[in-house]
Motif scaffolding. Structure first.
Motif, PDB file in Angstrom:
ATOM      1  N   PRO A   1       0.828  -1.214   0.000  1.00  0.00           N
ATOM      2  CA  PRO A   1       0.000   0.000   0.000  1.00  0.00           C
ATOM      3  C   PRO A   1       0.858   1.258   0.000  1.00  0.00           C
ATOM      4  N   SER A   2       0.372   2.262  -0.692  1.00  0.00           N
ATOM      5  CA  SER A   2       1.039   3.574  -0.683  1.00  0.00           C
ATOM      6  C   SER A   2       0.396   4.438   0.396  1.00  0.00           C
ATOM      7  N   CYS A   3       0.943   5.626   0.598  1.00  0.00           N
ATOM      8  CA  CYS A   3       0.422   6.556   1.610  1.00  0.00           C
ATOM      9  C   CYS A   3      -0.123   7.810   0.937  1.00  0.00           C
ATOM     10  N   SER A   4      -1.237   8.297   1.467  1.00  0.00           N
ATOM     11  CA  SER A   4      -1.725   9.607   1.044  1.00  0.00           C
ATOM     12  C   SER A   4      -0.909  10.684   1.744  1.00  0.00           C
ATOM     13  N   ALA A   5      -0.979  11.885   1.218  1.00  0.00           N
ATOM     14  CA  ALA A   5      -0.264  12.992   1.858  1.00  0.00           C
ATOM     15  C   ALA A   5      -0.760  13.160   3.297  1.00  0.00           C
ATOM     16  N   PRO A   6       0.144  13.301   4.268  1.00  0.00           N
ATOM     17  CA  PRO A   6      -0.295  13.424   5.661  1.00  0.00           C
ATOM     18  C   PRO A   6      -1.005  14.749   5.922  1.00  0.00           C
ATOM     19  N   ARG A   7      -1.900  14.734   6.894  1.00  0.00           N
ATOM     20  CA  ARG A   7      -2.538  15.965   7.331  1.00  0.00           C
ATOM     21  C   ARG A   7      -1.727  16.517   8.491  1.00  0.00           C
ATOM     22  N   LEU A   8      -1.094  17.640   8.305  1.00  0.00           N
ATOM     23  CA  LEU A   8      -0.198  18.214   9.308  1.00  0.00           C
ATOM     24  C   LEU A   8      -0.685  19.597   9.700  1.00  0.00           C
ATOM     25  N   ASP A   9      -1.350  19.678  10.847  1.00  0.00           N
ATOM     26  CA  ASP A   9      -1.837  20.963  11.341  1.00  0.00           C
ATOM     27  C   ASP A   9      -0.691  21.724  12.011  1.00  0.00           C
ATOM     28  N   GLY A  10      -0.486  22.958  11.582  1.00  0.00           N
ATOM     29  CA  GLY A  10       0.531  23.795  12.212  1.00  0.00           C
ATOM     30  C   GLY A  10       1.926  23.565  11.692  1.00  0.00           C
ATOM     31  N   GLY A  11       2.073  23.032  10.487  1.00  0.00           N
ATOM     32  CA  GLY A  11       3.398  22.806   9.939  1.00  0.00           C
ATOM     33  C   GLY A  11       3.348  22.534   8.445  1.00  0.00           C
ATOM     34  N   PHE A  12       4.493  22.238   7.849  1.00  0.00           N
ATOM     35  CA  PHE A  12       4.541  21.909   6.422  1.00  0.00           C
ATOM     36  C   PHE A  12       5.623  20.864   6.195  1.00  0.00           C
ATOM     37  N   PHE A  13       5.538  20.165   5.046  1.00  0.00           N
ATOM     38  CA  PHE A  13       6.446  19.052   4.773  1.00  0.00           C
ATOM     39  C   PHE A  13       6.907  19.086   3.323  1.00  0.00           C
ATOM     40  N   SER A  14       7.940  18.296   3.059  1.00  0.00           N
ATOM     41  CA  SER A  14       8.509  18.188   1.716  1.00  0.00           C
ATOM     42  C   SER A  14       9.036  16.759   1.529  1.00  0.00           C
ATOM     43  N   PRO A  15       8.879  16.183   0.320  1.00  0.00           N
ATOM     44  CA  PRO A  15       8.251  16.732  -0.884  1.00  0.00           C
ATOM     45  C   PRO A  15       6.728  16.709  -0.775  1.00  0.00           C
ATOM     46  N   LYS A  16       6.093  17.612  -1.503  1.00  0.00           N
ATOM     47  CA  LYS A  16       4.637  17.742  -1.489  1.00  0.00           C
ATOM     48  C   LYS A  16       4.073  16.920  -2.631  1.00  0.00           C
ATOM     49  N   GLN A  17       3.353  15.835  -2.312  1.00  0.00           N
ATOM     50  CA  GLN A  17       2.759  14.960  -3.317  1.00  0.00           C
ATOM     51  C   GLN A  17       1.378  14.526  -2.844  1.00  0.00           C
ATOM     52  N   GLU A  18       0.577  13.988  -3.773  1.00  0.00           N
ATOM     53  CA  GLU A  18      -0.736  13.455  -3.402  1.00  0.00           C
ATOM     54  C   GLU A  18      -0.601  12.061  -2.802  1.00  0.00           C
ATOM     55  N   THR A  19       0.295  11.247  -3.362  1.00  0.00           N
ATOM     56  CA  THR A  19       0.540   9.897  -2.838  1.00  0.00           C
ATOM     57  C   THR A  19       2.044   9.645  -2.789  1.00  0.00           C
TER      58      THR A  19
END
Length: 221
Positions: A25-43
């Protein structure tokens, strides 16, 4: 003819079906309240890692101002999360136990009471620590009891049974040795207990081949 074509169709279909069943299984983009992440992808494919950081006034649930998370079997591990900067992440206190929050972090002013592992005592009788403005105050230390013992001695042709490995044992603790098949201890037994007394282990068995043990016993008479 129909059966021949049916068999050919199954040969084509089965590999695809088996591949689908074993696809990780792949992962969906995480929901991160109060922050940001990289790389930005849908899956994200399995074992893909991302890094994240948190906005002002917040911090990751691990040590440091940025953190990493990896997609493992469809789940992010550890889960990317930003918490209040005044909260505390779980303290690392060796040789101790305490009630842990499932979230892995603690609100400001939260107090933890620890219990030292067997064979350890709290230094200075300090058994509590409090989260104050993002840091733990007066973290307890569990030190080895002066009457405790280290790991039992290794004895040729013998193993300790019914006891998981540990490097410290409390005073008066007993462990049992079992001689290897074909070997016996003096007296003809295959098992013997040893005990931790005032920081030292009592004498352990000498495991010898059965014939050699019998000959030694005969010389005692």
């Amino acid at each position: 003819m129909y059966i021949r074509y049916l068999g050919f169709g199954l040969l084509i279909w089965f590999p695809g079906a088996l591949h689908a069943q074993h696809a990780t299984p792949s992962c969906s983009a995480p929901r991160l309240d109060g922050g940001f992440f990289s790389p930005k992808q849908e899956t994200y494919s399995d074992e893909t890692a991302l890094t994240y950081t948190c906005n002002d006034g917040r911090k990751p649930t691990v040590k440091g101002w940025w953190a990493t998370s990896t997609c493992l079997n469809g789940t992010w591990s550890p889960e990317p999360q930003c918490i209040d900067e005044k909260a505390c992440i779980a303290p690392d206190i060796p040789n101790t136990q305490y009630r842990e929050n499932q979230s892995g972090w603690y609100n400001d002013e939260h107090k933890i009471r620890i219990t030292c592992n067997e064979g350890y005592d709290p230094k200075g009788h300090n058994v509590t620590t409090t989260c104050i403005n993002g840091k733990w105050s007066s973290v307890p230390v569990c030190e080895k009891n002066i009457h405790a013992c280290g790991e039992p001695p290794q004895i040729p042709h013998a193993v300790i049974i019914l006891q998981g490995y540990q490097d410290v044992f409390a005073a008066d603790t007993g462990v049992q040795y079992q001689c290897q098949d074909g070997y016996t201890a003096e007296g003809g037994d295959t098992k013997k207990y040893v005990y931790c007394i005032a920081g030292n282990w009592t004498e352990g068995p000498v495991c010898s081949k059965w014939g050699h043990t019998l000959q030694r016993n005969q010389t005692w008479y």
